[in-house]
Scaffold this active site. Structure first.
Site, short mmCIF file in Angstrom:
data_model
loop_
_atom_site.label_atom_id
_atom_site.label_comp_id
_atom_site.label_asym_id
_atom_site.label_seq_id
_atom_site.Cartn_x
_atom_site.Cartn_y
_atom_site.Cartn_z
N MET A 182 0.79 -1.11 0.02
CA MET A 182 0.27 -0.11 -0.09
C MET A 182 0.75 1.13 0.10
SD MET A 182 -3.63 -0.85 2.16
CE MET A 182 -2.83 -0.81 3.68
N SER A 188 6.28 -0.25 10.43
CA SER A 188 5.09 -0.07 9.85
C SER A 188 4.76 1.11 9.64
CB SER A 188 4.14 -0.51 11.16
OG SER A 188 2.76 -0.02 10.64
N SER A 189 4.02 1.28 8.46
CA SER A 189 3.74 2.77 8.11
C SER A 189 2.92 3.45 9.09
CB SER A 189 2.77 2.77 6.77
OG SER A 189 3.69 2.17 5.85
N ARG A 190 2.19 2.72 10.18
CA ARG A 190 1.26 3.45 11.12
C ARG A 190 2.27 3.86 12.29
NH1 ARG A 190 -2.68 -0.51 9.11
NH2 ARG A 190 -4.33 0.52 8.30
N HIS A 242 8.94 1.13 3.65
CA HIS A 242 10.10 1.31 4.67
C HIS A 242 10.95 0.01 4.38
CE1 HIS A 242 7.78 -1.78 6.64
NE2 HIS A 242 6.59 -0.85 6.93
N ASP A 267 8.38 9.42 -3.07
CA ASP A 267 9.59 8.61 -2.45
C ASP A 267 9.67 7.37 -2.91
OD1 ASP A 267 10.13 11.11 -1.20
OD2 ASP A 267 9.45 10.41 0.91
N ASP A 268 8.43 6.85 -2.58
CA ASP A 268 8.40 5.10 -3.03
C ASP A 268 9.06 4.68 -3.99
OD1 ASP A 268 6.99 5.17 -0.50
OD2 ASP A 268 5.03 4.78 -1.61
N LYS A 271 5.39 -9.72 9.47
CA LYS A 271 4.71 -8.96 10.57
C LYS A 271 3.22 -9.06 10.67
CE LYS A 271 3.63 -4.48 11.86
NZ LYS A 271 2.65 -3.77 10.86
N HIS A 312 9.42 -3.19 3.81
CA HIS A 312 9.11 -3.38 2.17
C HIS A 312 10.23 -3.53 1.31
CE1 HIS A 312 5.60 -0.54 3.53
NE2 HIS A 312 4.80 -1.71 3.24
N GLN A 337 12.75 5.06 -4.20
CA GLN A 337 13.29 3.91 -3.47
C GLN A 337 13.22 2.64 -4.21
OE1 GLN A 337 13.26 3.59 0.80
NE2 GLN A 337 11.29 4.50 0.72
#
Ligand code: PAF
Length: 280
Positions: free
Chosen positions: A30, A187-189, A34, A77-78, A151, A37, A81
């Site tokens: 999604m 985690s993105s959260r 980070h 950014d994604d 995770k 991923h 990377q």
């Protein structure tokens, strides 16, 4: 890296690769990538000929009033990377192309049982959203291999069952959880945490580690240990949803450690819902 948003452009590319017998490896995400991923993408690179990564914030797996709107979207950014990791295609479909109809009218893929326990109990409908989008993406991308993070242990178990039950010709691989230096699972959260909450957050993994130690040294009467772990989290400022000791293969509740186990937990810290797990 080719960035494709158009479904038919993706399908044409996939068809060309299939004709030349390329082994396709797929990493669905999604976005807001980070190190966790990126580790999936590195494993993808070494598992086949062509690597396809998707970024799609899937509305079907978010209940109304949860964090769909504020989920971090960081495509620029994604992309940068992924560019450094030798990805062949970045697939970024639009919501209207994936779900041309209202979500209520859209065909769903349901893995009963496994989707209704643990996180499923607290997030009704979440895993139906996950299995529906993963099944759709598998049909579009037609991967030989797909890679998911450990995770999301329950998600991984549900996807493996979906693949087995529906006969998807896809090998599911998994990658261990990547952690910050203090043990917090990436985690993105995590970015929803305030600096004070971020300082408390490692307690989730520490609680799982302490419980694992107790089981390893012969603890029995698991419900009592689960309650104590919940209390430790509460005292540390969390609002725990569950801490549960389960059979690793089936996610059925465990009562002894004669077979591989996994301890799973979900807990709120401020406005962030954090999950983690540890193998025993
Ligand atoms: O784990 C995730 O990021 C999502 O649940 C997934 C598998 C990409 C489906 O939207």
């Amino acid at each position: 890296m080719l960035q494709l948003s158009d479904i038919s452009a993706l399908q044409s590319q996939v068809k060309r690769w299939k004709v030349s017998q390329q082994r396709l490896v797929f990493v669905p995400t999604m976005g807001n990538l980070h190190q966790g991923h990126l580790q999936l993408v590195r494993q993808a690179r070494s598992s086949g000929d062509k690597v396809i990564v998707s970024i799609f914030v899937n509305p079907m797996q978010f209940a109304p009033g949860t964090d769909f709107d504020r989920y971090p979207r960081t495509l620029k950014d994604d992309t940068q990377q992924l560019d450094t990791l030798d990805v062949d295609v970045l697939f970024t479909p639009a919501v209207n192309d994936i779900y041309p109809q209202d979500l209520e009218k859209t065909t769903k893929v349901i893995v009963p049982g496994l989707s209704d326990i643990l996180c499923g109990e607290f997030r009704p409908g979440h895993f139906v959203g996950v299995t529906t989008i993963v099944a759709k993406l598998f049909n579009l991308v037609q991967p030989d291999v797909a890679i998911f993070g450990e995770k999301d242990y329950q998600q991984l178990a549900i996807i493996k069952k979906m693949v087995a039950d529906l006969g998807f010709p896809v090998e599911i691989q998994s990658v261990s959880t990547i952690r910050e230096a203090d043990g917090l699972a990436m985690s993105s959260r995590n970015q929803y945490l305030t600096p004070e909450e971020r300082a408390k957050a490692p307690l989730l993994y520490q609680t799982l580690q302490a419980l694992k130690k107790q089981i390893d040294s012969g603890a029995s009467g698991f419900p009592e240990y689960e309650s104590r772990a919940m209390l430790a989290l509460q005292q540390g400022g969390f609002r725990p949803e569950y801490v549960s000791i389960r059979h690793a293969a089936t996610l059925a509740p465990a009562s002894d450690n004669n077979s591989p186990l996994v301890i799973l937990a979900a807990a709120w810290l401020g406005t962030a819902r954090l999950i983690d797990n540890i193998a025993v």
